[in-house]
Design a protein around this motif. Sequence first.
Motif, PDB file in Angstrom:
ATOM      1  N   ASP A   1      44.644   0.831  75.816  1.00  0.00           N
ATOM      2  CA  ASP A   1      44.847  -0.176  74.780  1.00  0.00           C
ATOM      3  C   ASP A   1      45.567   0.406  73.573  1.00  0.00           C
ATOM      4  N   LEU A   2      45.169   1.644  73.208  1.00  0.00           N
ATOM      5  CA  LEU A   2      45.823   2.301  72.066  1.00  0.00           C
ATOM      6  C   LEU A   2      47.316   2.442  72.323  1.00  0.00           C
ATOM      7  N   ALA A   3      47.672   2.812  73.535  1.00  0.00           N
ATOM      8  CA  ALA A   3      49.080   2.992  73.884  1.00  0.00           C
ATOM      9  C   ALA A   3      49.851   1.695  73.641  1.00  0.00           C
ATOM     10  N   ALA A   4      49.276   0.580  74.075  1.00  0.00           N
ATOM     11  CA  ALA A   4      49.945  -0.713  73.923  1.00  0.00           C
ATOM     12  C   ALA A   4      50.086  -1.087  72.450  1.00  0.00           C
ATOM     13  N   LEU A   5      49.004  -0.908  71.701  1.00  0.00           N
ATOM     14  CA  LEU A   5      49.020  -1.254  70.275  1.00  0.00           C
ATOM     15  C   LEU A   5      50.063  -0.438  69.521  1.00  0.00           C
ATOM     16  N   ARG A   6      50.184   0.827  69.891  1.00  0.00           N
ATOM     17  CA  ARG A   6      51.121   1.695  69.169  1.00  0.00           C
ATOM     18  C   ARG A   6      52.571   1.359  69.499  1.00  0.00           C
ATOM     19  N   ARG A   7      52.786   0.893  70.719  1.00  0.00           N
ATOM     20  CA  ARG A   7      54.145   0.427  71.051  1.00  0.00           C
ATOM     21  C   ARG A   7      54.505  -0.766  70.173  1.00  0.00           C
ATOM     22  N   ASP A   8      53.547  -1.707  70.005  1.00  0.00           N
ATOM     23  CA  ASP A   8      53.775  -2.876  69.146  1.00  0.00           C
ATOM     24  C   ASP A   8      54.023  -2.458  67.698  1.00  0.00           C
TER      25      ASP A   8
ATOM     26  N   LYS B   1      47.816  -6.963  61.305  1.00  0.00           N
ATOM     27  CA  LYS B   1      46.920  -7.339  62.418  1.00  0.00           C
ATOM     28  C   LYS B   1      46.859  -6.219  63.461  1.00  0.00           C
ATOM     29  N   ILE B   2      48.031  -5.670  63.767  1.00  0.00           N
ATOM     30  CA  ILE B   2      48.062  -4.601  64.771  1.00  0.00           C
ATOM     31  C   ILE B   2      47.327  -3.365  64.268  1.00  0.00           C
TER      32      ILE B   2
END
Lengths: 299, 463
Positions: free
Chosen positions: B147-154, B180-181
């Motif tokens: 999940d962290l990986a996805a959030l950091r891409r955003d 929000k991110i």
Amino acid sequence: MSSLVDMLLPYNTINIIGMTKNAGKTTVLNHLIRDFGRRGVGLALTSIGRDGEEIDVVTQTSKPRIFVAAGTIVITTEKLLPVCDITKEIVAVTDFATPLGRVVVVRAISGGFVQLGGPSITTQMAVLVADLQGLWAEKIIIDGAISRKSLASPTLTQATVLCTGAALAADANSIIDQTCHAVNMLMLPKAPKDDGDHIYLPGAVSDARMRELVLSRDIKGRCVIADDASKVFISSDTYSKLLTRKGTLAVRAPINLVAVAVNPVSPRGFVLDAEEFLAKMRAAMPIPVYDVAQKECLI
Amino acid sequence: MIDLTNTQKDAIGLNYVLGRMTCRSSYGGEKMRQIAPFGSGDEARLTQCFDNMEKIMAMDARDMENLGNLLGRFKNIRGIVAKLEVGTLSQVEFFEIKNFLLVFAEMDINLPLEGIFFTKMVDVLDILDPAGQRIAPFSLGEGFSADLAALRRDKARLEHLLQQEVDQGQRAELLTQRAKIVAAEDAEEMRVLEALSAKLRPYIPVFCANMDNLGLLDFTMAKANLAQEYGAVRPEISENRLAFKNMYNPMVAEVLTTKNRVMTKVSITLEVGATIMTGANMGGKTVAMQTAVLNAALGRMGFFVFADGAEIPLFDGICMVAEDMQGTGHGLSSFGADVVQINDIICHSRNNFLLIAMDEPARATNPAEGAAIVRALAAFMAQKNCVCLINTHYDRIVRPGMRHYQVAGLRGGSTMDYNLVEVDADTAPPRDALEICRIMGMDRELLDIIEKECDPIPETTYY
């Protein structure tokens, strides 16, 4: 005229100091972060005392936030870490204690808003700067003291920028006069070798001490020597008297003041005419003057 | 258990010696502050402690220097480990644990020492450094959570957009999205921190044991270094005899060195019962007593001693009666203070094997009763299961069966010989006071009167 960042490019350690609170230090810092970033220069940022907060904790006025790019080395303290919204890599935890916890060195894995911290003791800052240079960053910017009078941090760095502006006084001429005197003091030359004829004043050089000296001794052709500019507290009147009597003032540790940055906006609400103010300042100062906000957009 | 007072520890040089030690880590410092003497029944532990010091002293000096430097790099993580027991650690705290583990991993933990054990912690390091990079920086990398990986891409995507965007309205919108991110990233990081804390929690006993043993190692190395620096020797653990061959006191030695003088090393043997020491004023009786007490105290704390050879039994306690102003500070006269101290010691001596040192007890009362008191005290102590040393100027204290040491003294000359000589029980204390007055340049007029008073030297009349 070359830009502020061009002027600062040759120096590895840069100190930003202010004549007063809200003189625009953070605006200058953000400007440097962005422009050095565009040139691909890796930065480390630290502060003498707390900085970067949205509301100034001393004067309760809103102020710009510091935004850093990914890859920047951010020096802050343990308790300020949670309010930095970068993705963090902890690089080092120092033994330097501040009221906001120990000083920590963090690498920004993402961009984000940060609050800077750092040691407020000059010797600790010197150690930190040396470590940062050796290990982590090409260029170190210290968000320095509010006034040159509070700390000798400029002597730690290769280049200093002085921030001044409408926060100092309501009247442009008064701002210029005060800034002019501050610049003169910050640019005091390196003291000559002491041949016994000069007068060394260790510690604080107060106005009273200097006036007494000017009145009581034959000062003609002699040089009064202070430790560094942060120890000199004389008024422009007293300085003029010294010069009239053909005396000079010098420091053992000179500061390399390279530029003045102006902020025409006062936190109390009034705004000077930016272009006119800049032009007047440029005419009065012996070094380049910039208004970085004139062509600035925030982040 | 009865022990020396802190004033006495200062006076005999014990605090001076402890101050000469340098532990490299805060764990060694902890051990030094918790230092406790070995008592009866601790012979095996004390032997092990001395064995370890000898092994360290025999090791390669450069290896020891490197190990010392390594110990100096350990930060104290006790507070963090204590927090782990009850809560979730922060990223900075994990950084500190990781760095403790990195330094620990550099250490050769198979030292040939008895009773100092370390447990490998590679598995713990793997939890904090799953990629096995073994570098100091610590981040909640994407390996910890998808999940962290996805959030950091955003987050990175929005940052890129923000850099391009000049329209203030659009920027405000992007900043809101970013906030929000950032909040989601914070929450996910907290979850990862909680999970990591839970994974590390079972290792708390291992952390604690290793920190304790680091302290023990550091402290033992500091004692070994001190012994090497001063050429101190390992004492033999004896049944009940306290004996020193050529003992000295480093604190006194240092003071004398600054005056270009050398401390006379003296030898003394004390058996169970009473030993009496007499001799000239300025002859070093007090220094000899303090030196014996210092070295006995050091030996029972697991230190090598300042002598060419030593035998030390395992005392249950060490005590001194000496003028140290402790009693007088509580409103007692110096004689009154003696009485209180002696009573206290007798009380403790009933069930314990003590080293008792009395520096001129009852010196502050009248000579007739004073001598009688000391004579009785010596006879009383001679019957006890303790090692008792009494310094005195009084006559006829020594009874048959007691040892009697005398400072060699002036021997008719004008140079003081500080050596201790074992003499017969009936050897009288020397009459050197008048000569000391002369040597020290007493006022001539007064000296003439004293000489008349002393001619002939009066026999002891008090009896």
